[in-house]
Structures are given as C-alpha cells and as structure tokens.
Design a protein around this motif. Structure first.
Motif, short mmCIF file in Angstrom:
data_model
loop_
_atom_site.label_atom_id
_atom_site.label_comp_id
_atom_site.label_asym_id
_atom_site.label_seq_id
_atom_site.Cartn_x
_atom_site.Cartn_y
_atom_site.Cartn_z
N ASP A 115 -2.71 -11.78 9.42
CA ASP A 115 -2.77 -11.03 8.17
C ASP A 115 -2.09 -11.87 7.09
OD1 ASP A 115 -3.25 -8.95 6.43
OD2 ASP A 115 -1.52 -7.75 7.08
N ASP A 123 -10.19 -2.53 -5.26
CA ASP A 123 -9.69 -1.26 -4.73
C ASP A 123 -9.49 -0.32 -5.93
OD1 ASP A 123 -7.09 0.54 -4.02
OD2 ASP A 123 -8.26 0.14 -2.22
N TYR A 136 -11.71 -8.94 -3.85
CA TYR A 136 -11.55 -7.58 -3.34
C TYR A 136 -11.29 -6.64 -4.50
CZ TYR A 136 -9.35 -3.56 -1.07
OH TYR A 136 -9.03 -2.29 -0.67
N SER A 149 -4.66 -11.57 15.95
CA SER A 149 -5.00 -11.34 14.56
C SER A 149 -4.00 -12.04 13.66
CB SER A 149 -5.01 -9.84 14.23
OG SER A 149 -3.71 -9.29 14.38
N ASP A 182 -0.32 -0.20 0.40
CA ASP A 182 -1.08 0.70 -0.49
C ASP A 182 -0.56 0.72 -1.92
OD1 ASP A 182 -2.87 1.57 1.53
OD2 ASP A 182 -1.38 2.99 2.28
N SER A 201 -6.98 -9.58 6.30
CA SER A 201 -6.74 -9.69 7.75
C SER A 201 -7.97 -10.24 8.47
CB SER A 201 -6.41 -8.31 8.33
OG SER A 201 -5.30 -7.74 7.68
N TYR A 202 -7.70 -11.01 9.50
CA TYR A 202 -8.73 -11.59 10.34
C TYR A 202 -8.41 -11.31 11.81
CZ TYR A 202 -9.87 -14.47 6.24
OH TYR A 202 -10.20 -14.91 4.98
N LYS A 203 -9.46 -11.16 12.59
CA LYS A 203 -9.31 -10.95 14.03
C LYS A 203 -9.69 -12.23 14.76
CE LYS A 203 -10.99 -7.95 17.78
NZ LYS A 203 -11.92 -6.83 18.11
N VAL A 217 -11.64 -8.78 8.43
CA VAL A 217 -11.92 -7.46 8.97
C VAL A 217 -11.30 -6.38 8.11
CG1 VAL A 217 -12.18 -8.27 11.34
CG2 VAL A 217 -9.91 -7.57 10.53
N GLU A 218 -10.41 -6.77 7.20
CA GLU A 218 -9.77 -5.78 6.34
C GLU A 218 -9.16 -6.44 5.12
OE1 GLU A 218 -7.34 -2.26 7.85
OE2 GLU A 218 -5.76 -3.52 7.00
N TRP A 219 -9.32 -5.78 3.97
CA TRP A 219 -8.59 -6.10 2.74
C TRP A 219 -7.85 -4.84 2.33
CZ3 TRP A 219 -8.93 -10.56 -0.51
CH2 TRP A 219 -9.92 -11.52 -0.16
N GLY A 220 -6.80 -5.00 1.55
CA GLY A 220 -6.14 -3.82 1.02
C GLY A 220 -4.90 -4.17 0.23
#
Length: 213
Positions: free
Chosen positions: A168, A37, A35, A166, A130, A139-141, A123-126
């Motif tokens: 995380d 950012d 990932y 979900s 922040d 994160s996975y659903k 479904v999401e990285w971050g």
C-alpha cells in the motif's frame, strides 16, 4: 496506535528525498495513475519514475518499487515464485548461490532471497483514513505463493485461504515537498505479508483542495 499513526511518527531525519525523473511517460499505460473521490481528485502520474525507488526497513529488508509502474528489479530466489516482477519487491540477505528459477521453473541468475509484494493494476484507491486532507493511498495485491515458497503468509481464519501479499503506497499530502520524499516501510500487525510504504508529496494533496494555502 494505528498503522498510519506509526508512519507519521517517523523522524524527519529518516525521510530521504527522492529524485524523480520520468513522469507520465514512465507510468504503466494499462491504467490511469489518477483517482477521484467525490469532489476530490488526485493525479499521481508525476510520481512515475524512470528508475526504481528504494527503501530499507528496520529489519534491513530492501524494497524496490515504482508508483503506478513496474520495478525493473527482478526476484529470482532458489524456489519458483509465481511472479518475478511487480510494482514492489522485497529482498533480504546475501545474493544466493546455486540454482535459481523464474516463475516458469526455468533456471535464472540468482538474486537475494525475495518476494514480489504487488503486481498488475491497483486493487484499491482511497483517501488516507478517509480524510482527503491526509493524502491518498493506492494498494496492490501480490501473486499467490507457490507451494515451494518457504515464506507462506499464513491462513486467514475467516476464509481458510492464505493471506495475500500486498503493498500500500500511502502518499501523504505535504505541500512543502515539491516532488517526492520516501518515509518508512511498515508491516501490518494483522498480516505479516502486508506492507505499507509511506511517501510525502504535494501530489498527495487533492488537485482541487481548498484547504491548502
């Protein structure tokens, strides 16, 4: 207190070192375990394990999971689920007896009561909160509940749809952890089917971080 704050309060005595064997060859090949950012990048592929990782929460639920992979443990309760395998499974109670099913409704050897918390690709990285200095989360659903599933997640009043399951993975930046340590599992106060698994690792630190000595 935020969910991350609660995780950070876990006693060091409760952190269990995990022996990780596998690496890139054990990652799910359908997506990169990396990932970026802005100017920060993470590569979590060294955390891909050849065997399931395991954690237990305060309610004695057992979790089997893999970072960027699929757990080998299966979920076969006495109701048809829409998924039997995934990146993270939650199991509780004793091994069930009687007739159990796979996702297609076929009979299968029973496991304990269980749910699959996440499937497929992220479904999401971050960055955590922040802030790249804190680490990175992925994160996975999970699959939607079948109508026979007794553990429905409740309805989101904003959408009218069932809350999704979900998971995380919060990989906290800790240069002192050479590979991986497992922290706590926490449940979201807003959605009882949303879980976070805290992990500590030097790989939670950005590869190009200048703030790490």
């Amino acid at each position: 207190m935020t969910r991350f704050d609660a995780i950070m309060l876990v006693s060091i005595a409760m952190i269990i070192a995990a022996q990780v064997e596998g690496g890139v060859e054990s990652c799910d090949p359908s997506y990169p375990c990396k990932y970026t950012d802005g100017s920060y990048s993470w590569d979590l592929s060294p955390l891909c394990t050849a065997e399931d990782l395991q954690a237990t929460d305060q309610f004695n639920h057992t979790y089997y999971f893999r970072v960027c992979g699929q757990a080998s443990a299966g979920c076969y309760p006495n109701w048809p689920n829409n998924a039997n395998h995934g990146v993270a499974l939650q199991l509780w109670g004793s091994t069930l007896t009687g007739t159990c099913f796979d996702k297609d409704g076929n009979t299968h050897a029973c496991t304990r009561s269980c749910e699959v918390l996440g499937v497929g690709s992220p479904v999401e990285w971050g960055p955590v909160q922040d802030d790249p200095q804190l680490g990175v989360h992925v994160s996975y659903k999970g699959a939607n509940s079948s109508w026979q599933d007794p553990n429905w997640c409740g309805v989101d009043p904003k959408t009218g749809d069932e809350y999704p399951r979900s998971v995380d993975f919060i990989v906290q930046c800790d240069p002192s952890v050479p590979v991986l340590a497992i922290g706590s599992v926490s449940q979201s106060p807003d959605n009882s089917c949303a879980y976070s698994i805290a992990l500590l690792s030097r790989f939670g630190c950005p590869m190009n971080a200048t703030f790490i000595a």
